[in-house]
Design a protein around this motif. Structure first.
Motif, PDB file in Angstrom:
ATOM      1  N   GLY A 126       0.968  -0.918  -0.368  1.00  0.00           N
ATOM      2  CA  GLY A 126       0.046  -0.156   0.096  1.00  0.00           C
ATOM      3  C   GLY A 126       0.927   1.296   0.186  1.00  0.00           C
ATOM      4  O   GLY A 126       1.870   1.178  -0.001  1.00  0.00           O
ATOM      5  N   PRO A 127       0.520   2.679   0.284  1.00  0.00           N
ATOM      6  CA  PRO A 127      -1.291   2.548   0.330  1.00  0.00           C
ATOM      7  C   PRO A 127      -2.022   2.086  -1.358  1.00  0.00           C
ATOM      8  O   PRO A 127      -1.353   2.363  -2.285  1.00  0.00           O
ATOM      9  N   LEU A 128      -2.994   1.853  -0.455  1.00  0.00           N
ATOM     10  CA  LEU A 128      -4.120   1.561  -2.070  1.00  0.00           C
ATOM     11  C   LEU A 128      -4.794   2.387  -1.569  1.00  0.00           C
ATOM     12  O   LEU A 128      -5.274   2.844  -1.016  1.00  0.00           O
ATOM     13  N   VAL A 129      -4.681   3.400  -2.999  1.00  0.00           N
ATOM     14  CA  VAL A 129      -6.063   4.499  -2.943  1.00  0.00           C
ATOM     15  C   VAL A 129      -7.124   3.882  -3.900  1.00  0.00           C
ATOM     16  O   VAL A 129      -7.106   4.176  -4.449  1.00  0.00           O
ATOM     17  N   PHE A 130      -8.449   4.443  -2.667  1.00  0.00           N
ATOM     18  CA  PHE A 130      -9.689   4.559  -3.565  1.00  0.00           C
ATOM     19  C   PHE A 130     -10.228   5.859  -4.049  1.00  0.00           C
ATOM     20  O   PHE A 130     -10.140   7.185  -2.775  1.00  0.00           O
ATOM     21  N   ARG A 131     -10.339   6.868  -4.898  1.00  0.00           N
ATOM     22  CA  ARG A 131     -11.095   7.647  -4.328  1.00  0.00           C
ATOM     23  C   ARG A 131     -12.265   7.669  -5.515  1.00  0.00           C
ATOM     24  O   ARG A 131     -12.699   7.076  -6.586  1.00  0.00           O
ATOM     25  N   ASN A 132     -13.827   8.195  -5.823  1.00  0.00           N
ATOM     26  CA  ASN A 132     -15.213   8.112  -5.920  1.00  0.00           C
ATOM     27  C   ASN A 132     -14.823   9.454  -7.509  1.00  0.00           C
ATOM     28  O   ASN A 132     -14.422  10.152  -7.404  1.00  0.00           O
ATOM     29  N   ARG A 142     -19.137   2.696  -6.831  1.00  0.00           N
ATOM     30  CA  ARG A 142     -17.344   2.021  -6.684  1.00  0.00           C
ATOM     31  C   ARG A 142     -17.391   1.516  -4.782  1.00  0.00           C
ATOM     32  O   ARG A 142     -17.332   0.358  -4.260  1.00  0.00           O
ATOM     33  N   TYR A 143     -18.068   2.784  -4.245  1.00  0.00           N
ATOM     34  CA  TYR A 143     -17.684   3.013  -2.907  1.00  0.00           C
ATOM     35  C   TYR A 143     -18.825   1.891  -2.044  1.00  0.00           C
ATOM     36  O   TYR A 143     -18.685   1.196  -0.996  1.00  0.00           O
ATOM     37  N   HIS A 144     -19.883   1.744  -2.665  1.00  0.00           N
ATOM     38  CA  HIS A 144     -21.438   0.988  -2.326  1.00  0.00           C
ATOM     39  C   HIS A 144     -20.322  -0.320  -2.084  1.00  0.00           C
ATOM     40  O   HIS A 144     -20.557  -0.536  -0.728  1.00  0.00           O
ATOM     41  N   ASP A 145     -19.660  -0.353  -3.054  1.00  0.00           N
ATOM     42  CA  ASP A 145     -19.050  -2.503  -3.411  1.00  0.00           C
ATOM     43  C   ASP A 145     -18.402  -2.434  -2.408  1.00  0.00           C
ATOM     44  O   ASP A 145     -17.683  -3.706  -1.258  1.00  0.00           O
ATOM     45  N   LEU A 146     -17.446  -2.016  -2.206  1.00  0.00           N
ATOM     46  CA  LEU A 146     -15.621  -1.310  -1.701  1.00  0.00           C
ATOM     47  C   LEU A 146     -16.563  -1.335   0.718  1.00  0.00           C
ATOM     48  O   LEU A 146     -16.130  -2.409   0.491  1.00  0.00           O
ATOM     49  N   VAL A 147     -17.747  -0.670   0.317  1.00  0.00           N
ATOM     50  CA  VAL A 147     -18.260  -0.916   2.306  1.00  0.00           C
ATOM     51  C   VAL A 147     -18.382  -2.434   1.771  1.00  0.00           C
ATOM     52  O   VAL A 147     -18.457  -2.433   3.690  1.00  0.00           O
ATOM     53  N   GLY A 148     -19.265  -2.761   1.235  1.00  0.00           N
ATOM     54  CA  GLY A 148     -20.367  -4.107   1.559  1.00  0.00           C
ATOM     55  C   GLY A 148     -18.913  -5.283   1.395  1.00  0.00           C
ATOM     56  O   GLY A 148     -19.270  -6.505   2.444  1.00  0.00           O
ATOM     57  N   GLY A 208      -4.880   1.193  -6.929  1.00  0.00           N
ATOM     58  CA  GLY A 208      -5.950   1.626  -6.529  1.00  0.00           C
ATOM     59  C   GLY A 208      -6.952   0.259  -6.047  1.00  0.00           C
ATOM     60  O   GLY A 208      -6.182  -0.884  -5.784  1.00  0.00           O
ATOM     61  N   LEU A 209      -7.624   0.412  -4.467  1.00  0.00           N
ATOM     62  CA  LEU A 209      -8.259  -0.439  -3.791  1.00  0.00           C
ATOM     63  C   LEU A 209      -8.952  -0.831  -4.965  1.00  0.00           C
ATOM     64  O   LEU A 209     -10.465  -0.171  -5.323  1.00  0.00           O
ATOM     65  N   ARG A 210      -9.405  -1.981  -5.057  1.00  0.00           N
ATOM     66  CA  ARG A 210     -10.216  -2.919  -5.227  1.00  0.00           C
ATOM     67  C   ARG A 210     -10.757  -3.968  -4.003  1.00  0.00           C
ATOM     68  O   ARG A 210     -10.496  -4.147  -3.557  1.00  0.00           O
ATOM     69  N   LEU A 211     -12.244  -4.481  -5.179  1.00  0.00           N
ATOM     70  CA  LEU A 211     -12.670  -5.755  -4.126  1.00  0.00           C
ATOM     71  C   LEU A 211     -11.699  -6.488  -3.409  1.00  0.00           C
ATOM     72  O   LEU A 211     -11.917  -6.792  -2.627  1.00  0.00           O
ATOM     73  N   HIS A 212     -11.072  -7.095  -4.555  1.00  0.00           N
ATOM     74  CA  HIS A 212     -10.174  -8.066  -4.893  1.00  0.00           C
ATOM     75  C   HIS A 212      -9.482  -8.270  -3.199  1.00  0.00           C
ATOM     76  O   HIS A 212      -9.224  -9.072  -2.748  1.00  0.00           O
ATOM     77  N   HIS A 213      -8.384  -6.637  -2.972  1.00  0.00           N
ATOM     78  CA  HIS A 213      -7.723  -6.799  -2.035  1.00  0.00           C
ATOM     79  C   HIS A 213      -8.477  -6.843  -0.408  1.00  0.00           C
ATOM     80  O   HIS A 213      -8.291  -7.385   0.128  1.00  0.00           O
ATOM     81  N   LEU A 214      -9.548  -6.540  -1.097  1.00  0.00           N
ATOM     82  CA  LEU A 214     -10.403  -6.335   0.792  1.00  0.00           C
ATOM     83  C   LEU A 214     -10.581  -7.294   1.007  1.00  0.00           C
ATOM     84  O   LEU A 214     -11.039  -7.793   2.467  1.00  0.00           O
ATOM     85  N   ARG A 215     -11.263  -8.020   0.295  1.00  0.00           N
ATOM     86  CA  ARG A 215     -11.749  -9.723   0.323  1.00  0.00           C
ATOM     87  C   ARG A 215     -10.862 -10.653   0.709  1.00  0.00           C
ATOM     88  O   ARG A 215     -10.708 -11.352   1.382  1.00  0.00           O
ATOM     89  N   GLY A 216      -9.495 -10.004   0.370  1.00  0.00           N
ATOM     90  CA  GLY A 216      -8.668 -11.290   0.644  1.00  0.00           C
ATOM     91  C   GLY A 216      -8.116 -10.768   2.381  1.00  0.00           C
ATOM     92  O   GLY A 216      -7.415 -11.633   3.078  1.00  0.00           O
ATOM     93  N   TRP A 217      -7.798  -9.653   2.393  1.00  0.00           N
ATOM     94  CA  TRP A 217      -7.602  -9.015   3.534  1.00  0.00           C
ATOM     95  C   TRP A 217      -8.210  -9.104   4.613  1.00  0.00           C
ATOM     96  O   TRP A 217      -8.030  -9.565   5.878  1.00  0.00           O
ATOM     97  N   TYR A 218      -9.739  -8.600   4.607  1.00  0.00           N
ATOM     98  CA  TYR A 218     -10.880  -9.337   5.499  1.00  0.00           C
ATOM     99  C   TYR A 218     -10.931 -10.977   6.396  1.00  0.00           C
ATOM    100  O   TYR A 218     -10.621 -11.061   7.132  1.00  0.00           O
ATOM    101  N   GLY A 219     -10.466 -12.038   5.134  1.00  0.00           N
ATOM    102  CA  GLY A 219      -9.889 -13.308   5.364  1.00  0.00           C
ATOM    103  C   GLY A 219      -9.005 -13.442   6.139  1.00  0.00           C
ATOM    104  O   GLY A 219      -9.069 -14.357   7.165  1.00  0.00           O
TER     105      GLY A 219
END
Length: 346
Positions: A14-20, A28-34, A329-340
């Motif tokens: 990181g940092p992996l960055v998300f900007r709407n 996309r923000y909705h999906d990332l929070v999900g 960029g911050l993507r869904l697969h990053h968060l899914r992997g990290w939270y796992g």
């Protein structure tokens, strides 16, 4: 620090960055929070989001600037994903309310809140600059065996003195956020242990600080006024007091616990400046942005920005250009992997 081969430790991911992106709106923000196990909804007509994410074993750090969003974690989310991590939420500046469902409370700058992902909760962000540190459950429960009972516990900036290096738990988190870009993966993973050590200083039997209702209300009105008039170069204590109809002494009392009125004005200027700097398509120079946000000079803006975020505005903008030109960029697969990983105690 180098090993015997002379090689430097690998930098932290990181940092992996998300900007709407305005063209994408809220999607996309909705999906990332999900992916973090929560539902989200817009609050008001304006929505903005910038999130810088860092990950290491046992810990994640999210540095956020959000306008107009609500995050909610319901029992159905908890049953579905089984997430059991804890996280600390710390407000730098702005207006943010968080806590267990039905027990949400407004935070003051520097306040920290301990949240348990295994229990329902809600966060409402009017406009705030804040940091979230996600911690694996074993780290927290080793320091606080009854941590589950502290879900939603607000730890005011002035109410806790931990390691002598810091003024409080919130200060430790904000200090970590300022320096996280300079840490290698090993050092960042040690942050989980540091946070656990600091949490051990929280007395389970301690009482929540009872802010005077009048002071809390006065501070909220003043913050709203500051945000609405942030571009005024002459915005000072006298202007805020007159704008919200308070005496200077009442205003000083309202902000005494969070470092003072001038400090809050500076914090909000820096946060709003950073949001503009990181906005897609923003072409104004750093000098023009500094004056547009009420700073007396670009140099003053740069000093305050670096004191808050650990780098200059120029370095921040250069880093964003690197992100735009690459795949950081911050993507869904990053968060899914990290939270796992954090759910497994990794």
């Amino acid at each position: 620090m180098s090993d015997e081969s002379g090689a430097r430790p690998a930098p932290a991911p990181g940092p992996l960055v998300f900007r709407n992106d305005p063209s994408d709106g809220f999607g996309r923000y909705h999906d990332l929070v999900g992916a973090s196990g929560a539902a989200t909804a817009r609050r008001g007509e304006i929505f903005e989001a910038t999130v810088a994410a860092h990950n290491a074993p046992g810990v994640m750090l999210f540095d956020r600037q959000i306008v107009g969003a609500e995050h909610r974690r319901e029992p159905a989310h908890i049953r579905r994903d089984g997430f059991e991590h804890f996280y600390l939420q710390v407000l730098r500046s702005g207006l943010l309310m968080t806590g267990p469902l039905g027990e949400e409370q407004w935070l003051a700058p520097g306040d920290a809140v301990l949240m348990d992902a295994a229990q329902p909760q809600r966060t409402v962000v009017v406009a705030a600059d804040y940091v979230t540190v996600v911690l694996a459950r074993p780290f927290v429960e080793a320091a606080l065996p009854d941590a589950r009972g502290l879900h939603g516990r607000r730890i005011p900036r002035a109410a806790f003195q931990g390691l002598a290096t810091f003024q409080g738990l919130g200060d430790a988190v904000l200090s970590l956020a300022r320096r996280v870009g300079d840490l290698d993966a090993e050092a960042l993973s040690g942050a989980a242990g540091m946070m656990a050590d600091l949490l051990a200083g929280v007395s389970p039997g301690g009482e929540r600080r009872d802010d005077a209702v009048a002071s809390a209300s006065d501070r909220l009105r003043a913050v709203l006024f500051i945000d609405a008039h942030i571009a005024r170069p002459g915005l000072d204590v006298a202007a805020v007091a007159a704008g919200v109809g308070l005496s200077r002494s009442a205003l000083y009392r309202a902000f005494e616990a969070v470092g003072g009125v001038e400090r809050e004005i500076t914090r909000r200027r820096v946060a709003r400046f950073r949001s503009a700097l990181m906005r897609p398509g923003e072409l104004r120079s750093i000098e023009r942005l500094a004056f547009a946000h009420g700073f007396s000079s670009p140099g003053h803006c740069s000093r305050q920005f670096k004191a808050t975020y650990g780098l200059t505005p120029g370095a921040c903008r250069a880093g964003l250009r690197e992100v735009q030109g690459g795949n950081a960029g911050l993507r869904l697969h990053h968060l899914r992997g990290w939270y796992g990983e954090i759910g497994s105690g990794a």
